[in-house]
Write an enzyme that holds these catalytic residues in place. Structure first.
Site, mmCIF file in Angstrom:
data_model
loop_
_atom_site.group_PDB
_atom_site.id
_atom_site.type_symbol
_atom_site.label_atom_id
_atom_site.label_comp_id
_atom_site.label_asym_id
_atom_site.label_seq_id
_atom_site.Cartn_x
_atom_site.Cartn_y
_atom_site.Cartn_z
ATOM 1 N N GLY A 206 0.813 -1.209 0.000
ATOM 2 C CA GLY A 206 0.000 0.000 0.000
ATOM 3 C C GLY A 206 0.841 1.251 0.000
ATOM 4 N N GLY A 210 0.980 4.343 5.241
ATOM 5 C CA GLY A 210 0.465 3.164 5.939
ATOM 6 C C GLY A 210 1.568 2.191 6.306
ATOM 7 N N GLY A 211 2.461 1.909 5.358
ATOM 8 C CA GLY A 211 3.543 0.966 5.610
ATOM 9 C C GLY A 211 4.510 1.475 6.660
ATOM 10 N N GLU A 230 5.547 -3.276 1.201
ATOM 11 C CA GLU A 230 5.849 -2.814 -0.161
ATOM 12 C C GLU A 230 5.034 -1.549 -0.353
ATOM 13 O OE1 GLU A 230 4.652 -1.732 -3.471
ATOM 14 O OE2 GLU A 230 3.890 -3.750 -3.871
ATOM 15 N N CYS A 267 1.709 -0.371 -8.598
ATOM 16 C CA CYS A 267 2.866 0.118 -7.846
ATOM 17 C C CYS A 267 4.103 0.216 -8.726
ATOM 18 C CB CYS A 267 3.131 -0.771 -6.636
ATOM 19 S SG CYS A 267 3.181 -2.535 -7.006
#
Length: 494
Positions: A206, A210-211, A230, A267
């Site tokens: 995401g 968030g990561g 990722e 991505c």
């Protein structure tokens, strides 16, 4: 429709996951593989209901979802085969040499499962990177129970997939708690899971925000855990002088297809095209503008992504020194993405870090460098990426060895004369990269090597053969490849 899972409910889920772990880690590789293949069968059995539900929640077309479902099933079955094959275990043995001074002990090492894994569903891949996606498949292969937090943008689709996993678990007599499915519209559920002692690893696909939040929570714990996040990238494409001079039209067609594929919601979407001013570049830009204009806008995955894209696009185009080259000029309905191409010079790019950031959608920025020196400086200024691409002739490659040396240090996948969109599910694929593309560049989230993320090395010293795991016994009953006394072999130890 779906209420957030309460903390009391999460505690129950986590207790079950811990209990399941102590059972499941003893299951054979064949049992794990059978479970994963059964999940794939149950997903297939969902039939058209799964596709139609995902179409309604994500705006993705039927053909894309049918292909993604097939990919998801392939991930499960291919990782099952890899789990059974056992290469990922990295089994190694040094037999004892008792008459050596001092005596050399018998040492045997292999990877063993970490424990309960939390997987966060991705917004842009409702099947392949979500509930029954690659992270879940890798964790099951490694011997770990899984707790999936459904992505709120496609909670109904996630629930259907979760039910398929639970049906497979029942058919395969898996322990209660081998899989759980929880909901949370905000960050609270994710934070609680990331900080809980029972959780031993996290898989995430995401946004950077968030990561990074998950990574920070997990590392603030009394017992820090690995977070395999990722987080996307701008996936720069370096276009070298002779290539653009000789192939400007075909290059433009190739790149336009990659930039606009899936409305840029991958991505690996190429967000930067970096090159050097020349007559060939001017021709390339005109060809690319024409190709981009020929693509009709489509709805983005959901309103949240559309809103975020519009905000970041507006910010990027408002930066000093950025000029608009092409943008969808028709009136488009709400939720569709403006297909946009812009440009700036190398000096402006180097001075403005905002231009280095990902704009998730059908947007790409051409960075026109003044000369070879500036071209190299731009390459040096880039952060970690999932991919980097070189568009070059053999002469270009020979003349730019310094550039190649810098590029390979910032990416997880280095591409020559191809596009980054399209991630093959295979052992040589590496889907990850130096921070901020991912939180651990040593591991991939695509391909069977991803199983290793959810395992750790354990060495056995001087154990009697009968008490060793089958993977390390003298007779090698599983017939896996092992490194025995520094030689790779499947032979028994006499």
């Amino acid at each position: 429709m779906y209420n957030d899972t309460t903390q009391a409910e999460l505690d129950q889920v986590l207790v079950k996951a811990v209990n399941a772990f102590h059972q499941y880690k003893t299951f054979s590789l064949a049992q794990r593989a059978n479970f994963m293949r059964t999940i794939a069968q149950e997903i297939e059995a969902l039939g058209d209901e799964l596709i139609q539900t995902a179409m309604a929640e994500t705006n993705l077309p039927e053909a894309r979802l049918v292909g993604e479902r097939a990919r998801t099933m392939f991930q499960l079955t291919s990782y099952a085969a890899a789990a059974e094959q056992g290469n990922w275990l990295e089994a190694s043995i040094h037999t004892a040499v008792p008459d050596k001074t001092p005596p050399k002990p018998d040492l045997r090492k292999m990877l063993v499962p970490l424990g309960p894994v939390v997987v966060f569903g991705a917004s842009n891949f409702p099947f392949a990177y979500s509930t029954a996606g690659g992270d879940t498949a890798c964790a099951f292969a490694a011997g770990c129970p899984v707790i999936v937090k459904a992505h709120p943008a496609h909670a109904q689709t996630s629930t259907l997939m979760a039910n398929a996993i639970l049906t497979a678990a029942k058919k395969c007599n898996m322990p209660d708690g081998i899989f759980s499915h929880v909901y949370g519209a905000g960050f609270e559920v994710g934070e609680y899971l990331a900080k809980h002692d029972a959780v031993k690893a996290i898989g995430f696909t995401g946004s950077f925000g968030g990561g990074k939040a998950l990574f920070d929570w997990a590392n603030q714990r009394k017992n820090p855990i690995p977070v395999f996040a990722e987080m996307g990238s701008v996936n720069p494409i370096f276009i070298l002088p002779e290539k653009v001079e000789l192939e400007s039209e075909s290059l433009a067609k190739q790149l336009a297809g990659s930039i606009t594929l899936g409305m840029g919601q991958f991505c690996t979407n190429p967000g930067l095209l970096i090159t050097i001013n020349s007559e060939g570049l001017e021709r390339f830009i005109q060809h690319l503008k024409r190709e981009i204009k020929s693509v009709s806008p489509a709805k983005m995955l959901h309103q949240g992504i559309a809103t975020n894209y519009a905000e970041k696009l507006t910010k990027a185009l408002a930066q000093k020194g950025v000029q608009l080259i092409s943008q969808t000029d028709e009136e488009i309905e709400e939720g569709k993405g403006l297909i946009t191409l812009a440009t700036t010079n190398g000096k402006t790019f180097l001075e403005n870090p905002i231009l280095h950031q990902e704009v998730f959608g059908p947007y790409s920025l051409i960075v026109q460098c003044a000369d070879e020196k500036e071209f190299l400086e731009v390459a040096k200024a880039l952060e970690g990426q999932l991919t980097a691409t070189l568009m070059a002739t053999p002469n270009d490659i020979r003349a730019h060895q310094d550039l190649l040396n810098y590029i390979q240090d910032i990416c997880g996948r280095f591409i020559l004369n191809n596009v980054p969109t399209g991630v093959d599910v295979s052992l040589p694929m590496h889907h990850g990269g130096p921070f901020p593309a991912s939180t651990d560049s040593r591991f991939t989230s695509v391909g069977a090597d991803g199983i290793k993320r959810f395992a750790r090395p354990l060495s056995y010293q001087n154990w009697d053969d009968e008490f060793l795991p089958d993977e390390l016994k003298n007779t090698n009953p599983l017939q896996i490849w092992r490194t025995v006394n520094n030689e790779l072999t499947r032979e028994q130890i006499s």
